[in-house]
Write a protein that holds these residues in place. Structure first.
Motif, PDB file in Angstrom:
ATOM      1  N   ARG A   1     -10.420  76.490  37.799  1.00 16.43           N
ATOM      2  CA  ARG A   1      -9.644  77.591  38.370  1.00 16.43           C
ATOM      3  C   ARG A   1      -8.369  77.766  37.564  1.00 16.43           C
ATOM      4  NH1 ARG A   1     -10.782  80.445  42.745  1.00 16.43           N
ATOM      5  NH2 ARG A   1     -12.600  79.813  43.949  1.00 16.43           N
ATOM      6  N   LEU A   2      -7.993  79.030  37.343  1.00 15.63           N
ATOM      7  CA  LEU A   2      -6.843  79.330  36.495  1.00 15.63           C
ATOM      8  C   LEU A   2      -5.579  79.611  37.300  1.00 15.63           C
ATOM      9  CD1 LEU A   2      -8.641  81.511  33.809  1.00 15.63           C
ATOM     10  CD2 LEU A   2      -8.058  79.084  33.713  1.00 15.63           C
ATOM     11  N   ASP A   3      -5.709  80.288  38.440  1.00 15.07           N
ATOM     12  CA  ASP A   3      -4.580  80.471  39.358  1.00 15.07           C
ATOM     13  C   ASP A   3      -3.326  80.972  38.654  1.00 15.07           C
ATOM     14  OD1 ASP A   3      -6.092  79.624  41.548  1.00 15.07           O
ATOM     15  OD2 ASP A   3      -5.644  77.530  41.150  1.00 15.07           O
ATOM     16  N   GLY A   4      -3.426  82.087  37.950  1.00 13.98           N
ATOM     17  CA  GLY A   4      -2.257  82.687  37.338  1.00 13.98           C
ATOM     18  C   GLY A   4      -1.835  82.083  36.021  1.00 13.98           C
ATOM     19  N   ALA A   5      -2.674  81.272  35.394  1.00 13.09           N
ATOM     20  CA  ALA A   5      -2.330  80.652  34.116  1.00 13.09           C
ATOM     21  C   ALA A   5      -2.269  81.707  33.012  1.00 13.09           C
ATOM     22  CB  ALA A   5      -3.340  79.576  33.770  1.00 13.09           C
ATOM     23  N   SER A   6      -1.624  81.349  31.891  1.00  7.13           N
ATOM     24  CA  SER A   6      -1.489  82.278  30.771  1.00  7.13           C
ATOM     25  C   SER A   6      -2.167  81.789  29.496  1.00  7.13           C
ATOM     26  CB  SER A   6      -0.010  82.535  30.484  1.00  7.13           C
ATOM     27  OG  SER A   6       0.655  81.325  30.147  1.00  7.13           O
ATOM     28  N   GLN A   7      -2.586  80.511  29.437  1.00 11.76           N
ATOM     29  CA  GLN A   7      -3.190  79.966  28.225  1.00 11.76           C
ATOM     30  C   GLN A   7      -4.343  79.038  28.580  1.00 11.76           C
ATOM     31  OE1 GLN A   7      -2.511  80.744  25.089  1.00 11.76           O
ATOM     32  NE2 GLN A   7      -3.924  79.285  24.137  1.00 11.76           N
ATOM     33  N   LEU A   8      -5.452  79.210  27.851  1.00  6.86           N
ATOM     34  CA  LEU A   8      -6.645  78.375  28.032  1.00  6.86           C
ATOM     35  C   LEU A   8      -7.032  77.808  26.679  1.00  6.86           C
ATOM     36  CD1 LEU A   8      -9.127  77.478  29.824  1.00  6.86           C
ATOM     37  CD2 LEU A   8     -10.245  79.566  29.011  1.00  6.86           C
ATOM     38  N   ASP A   9      -7.230  76.496  26.597  1.00  8.72           N
ATOM     39  CA  ASP A   9      -7.607  75.840  25.342  1.00  8.72           C
ATOM     40  C   ASP A   9      -8.889  75.039  25.531  1.00  8.72           C
ATOM     41  OD1 ASP A   9      -5.310  76.415  23.487  1.00  8.72           O
ATOM     42  OD2 ASP A   9      -4.207  75.493  25.136  1.00  8.72           O
ATOM     43  N   LEU A  10      -9.840  75.241  24.607  1.00 11.28           N
ATOM     44  CA  LEU A  10     -11.088  74.488  24.584  1.00 11.28           C
ATOM     45  C   LEU A  10     -10.978  73.441  23.485  1.00 11.28           C
ATOM     46  CD1 LEU A  10     -13.581  77.500  24.807  1.00 11.28           C
ATOM     47  CD2 LEU A  10     -12.355  76.347  26.674  1.00 11.28           C
ATOM     48  N   VAL A  11     -11.201  72.175  23.835  1.00 13.69           N
ATOM     49  CA  VAL A  11     -10.976  71.072  22.912  1.00 13.69           C
ATOM     50  C   VAL A  11     -12.259  70.272  22.742  1.00 13.69           C
ATOM     51  CG1 VAL A  11      -9.662  68.952  22.478  1.00 13.69           C
ATOM     52  CG2 VAL A  11      -8.546  70.938  23.517  1.00 13.69           C
ATOM     53  N   VAL A  12     -12.603  69.976  21.488  1.00 13.36           N
ATOM     54  CA  VAL A  12     -13.761  69.146  21.157  1.00 13.36           C
ATOM     55  C   VAL A  12     -13.272  67.992  20.291  1.00 13.36           C
ATOM     56  CG1 VAL A  12     -16.002  69.053  20.015  1.00 13.36           C
ATOM     57  CG2 VAL A  12     -15.330  71.116  21.260  1.00 13.36           C
ATOM     58  N   ASP A  13     -13.606  66.761  20.692  1.00 15.20           N
ATOM     59  CA  ASP A  13     -13.148  65.582  19.970  1.00 15.20           C
ATOM     60  C   ASP A  13     -14.337  64.694  19.627  1.00 15.20           C
ATOM     61  OD1 ASP A  13     -11.386  63.875  18.760  1.00 15.20           O
ATOM     62  OD2 ASP A  13     -10.754  62.890  20.609  1.00 15.20           O
ATOM     63  N   TYR A  14     -14.138  63.750  18.684  1.00 17.83           N
ATOM     64  CA  TYR A  14     -15.196  62.822  18.291  1.00 17.83           C
ATOM     65  C   TYR A  14     -15.586  61.929  19.466  1.00 17.83           C
ATOM     66  CZ  TYR A  14     -12.493  63.604  13.958  1.00 17.83           C
ATOM     67  OH  TYR A  14     -11.779  64.145  12.933  1.00 17.83           O
ATOM     68  N   ALA A  15     -16.755  61.344  19.362  1.00 12.90           N
ATOM     69  CA  ALA A  15     -17.193  60.287  20.277  1.00 12.90           C
ATOM     70  C   ALA A  15     -17.788  59.160  19.430  1.00 12.90           C
ATOM     71  CB  ALA A  15     -18.178  60.821  21.299  1.00 12.90           C
TER      72      ALA A  15
END
Length: 457
Positions: free
Chosen positions: A422-436
């Motif tokens: 849920r974003l609830d009025g947020a202004s920035q969304l970031d999708l992050v992919v990291d090593y495993a």
């Protein structure tokens, strides 16, 4: 390079690099975060949801978007066995990708509430990857599996099993794939060729099965004779040797006009045809719509998927990101890809084709500005099929710089993991992919149907 038995220097180097990357991305681990825990105690408005073809099928779709739905009948289960959903009337058992090939079971509890209009629909059914050619690739990304009848300077005439003979304006056709291979790598190579910017000098590209390339003005008669014009000379082209034809940039008269409709739909069929259509109307066993500037009609018997574009669902792959950074483990740098794998092929996961997707490679962060009207972000995330079961990643979602979702390690071959924030009025969304595991080897991630869900008001 073999990462399975690294020496101590390589292990130390990997640890240092991983620490640097983690610091750059501020990847705080969120253990056990879920949509339920993040929204607990908040007022949650009803949001558009995905509807499986095992739950319902559209019975009719009116011009104003109103939809009548019919729930799929459930087969009675033996005592102690889970109930399964039978294919709905009008969809044959061999044509719905989820119903037949996944073979998942349903509980005996009632199905979820069904949407009342296309505004509430995210997706229905499953798109099918074409298994044979020829393929007509539209400039909007659509795919039509049909025989080529005739090609002139103005139109491409094709013959489809359901739609019959149709005349397509050449300005709306990007490429013609006459030889569609079975191997995944070869298919991805053709997808990349078709996605390249077209020529602007009015000449078509004719790619042969041996790799040769000819340029010129192309024509194909109903008698099967193909000719390539170069200046005043016209040469006969052996049609059986042609693999792909890439048409040039359309002239101003041929250019695709913006659609008048505010909402369109991706519609998929059992043969792999997938078209971006307008005015989709389903009435009983008949379906009609507008495509390539004309009116098309067929039966619903082989219709396998509907995915509206527009309304309250906004796909991130239709937007420009405001931030991107990739930190390679060694030297290979990767860009993100919209509606494609990170390597440029069609987004296919566990044999299923998706129309909307974002391809990323570890370690990377992709950011988007979010309007206040956005209520939530939803997607499914997995490693694409090009890895043959390889690759492993950790995936996170940040909202206004704070971690809001993190899952377990995702490995190649595993089913997609659902993501809901849920974003609830947020202004920035970031999708992050990291090593495993195993550094960044084959870490080719697909965000499937990544979408913002907007409030109704």
């Amino acid at each position: 390079m073999n990462y399975s038995r690294p020496d101590s220097r390589r292990r130390n180097g990997f640890a240092r690099r991983r620490a640097v990357v983690s610091g750059l991305f501020a990847l705080a681990l969120v253990v056990g975060a879920s949509a339920h825990s993040m929204t607990e105690g908040r007022s949650a408005e009803p949001l558009p949801r995905a509807v499986s073809d095992r739950e319902a099928r559209p019975v009719s779709i009116a011009a104003d978007g109103a939809v009548r739905w019919q729930a799929a009948e459930r087969e009675p289960a033996a005592e102690g066995a889970p109930a399964t959903a039978a294919p709905a009337s009008g969809l044959s058992a061999g044509t719905t990708g989820r119903t037949q090939s996944e073979g998942r079971t349903q509980s005996e509890s009632p199905g979820p509430a069904l949407p009342a209009s296309l505004d509430e629909l995210v997706a229905w059914g499953a798109f099918v990857e074409p298994r044979r050619g020829p393929l007509i690739i539209a400039r909007d990304g659509g795919i039509l599996v049909a025989d080529v009848v005739e090609l002139t300077d103005a139109a491409l005439t094709v013959d489809h099993d359901q739609f019959g003979e149709q005349m397509l304006p050449v300005g709306q056709v990007r490429a013609i794939v006459l030889q569609w291979p079975a191997a995944r790598a070869a298919r991805d190579r053709i997808a990349r060729q078709c996605a390249r910017p077209p020529r602007t000098d009015g000449r078509a590209e004719v790619l042969f099965d041996n790799g040769d390339l000819l340029l010129g003005r192309l024509s194909l008669g109903r008698d099967g004779r193909m000719e390539l014009g170069r200046g005043d000379q016209r040469d006969s082209v052996p049609l059986e040797r042609v693999a792909v034809i890439r048409l040039p940039t359309p002239t101003a008269e041929e250019a695709v006009r913006p659609a008048a409709a505010s909402r369109r739909e991706w519609a998929g069929w059992a043969d792999g045809t997938c078209l971006l259509v307008e005015g989709l109307t389903i009435d009983g066993e008949k379906v009609s719509f507008r495509a390539f500037g004309g009116d098309w009609k067929a039966t619903t018997r082989l219709l396998t998927a509907i995915q509206p574009v527009g309304g309250r669902v906004v796909y991130l792959s239709d937007r420009q990101p405001n931030a991107y950074r990739h930190v390679p483990f060694l030297d290979a740098a990767w860009l993100y890809a919209f509606d494609a794998t990170v390597a440029g092929g069609w987004p296919v996961c566990r044999g299923r084709l998706y129309r909307k997707a974002i391809g990323m490679h570890s370690a990377a962060r992709l950011g988007f500005a979010v309007e206040r009207r956005a209520a939530a972000f939803a997607a499914a995330v997995a490693i694409d099929d090009t890895t043959d079961g390889g690759g492993s990643v950790r995936v996170r979602v940040f909202v206004d710089g704070r971690p809001q979702w993190a899952g377990e390690i995702i490995r190649g071959g595993q089913p997609p993991v659902e993501v809901f924030v849920r974003l609830d009025g947020a202004s920035q969304l970031d999708l992050v992919v990291d090593y495993a595991d195993r550094a960044d080897v084959l870490d080719r991630v697909l965000w499937l149907d990544p979408r913002l869900i907007l409030r109704a008001d």
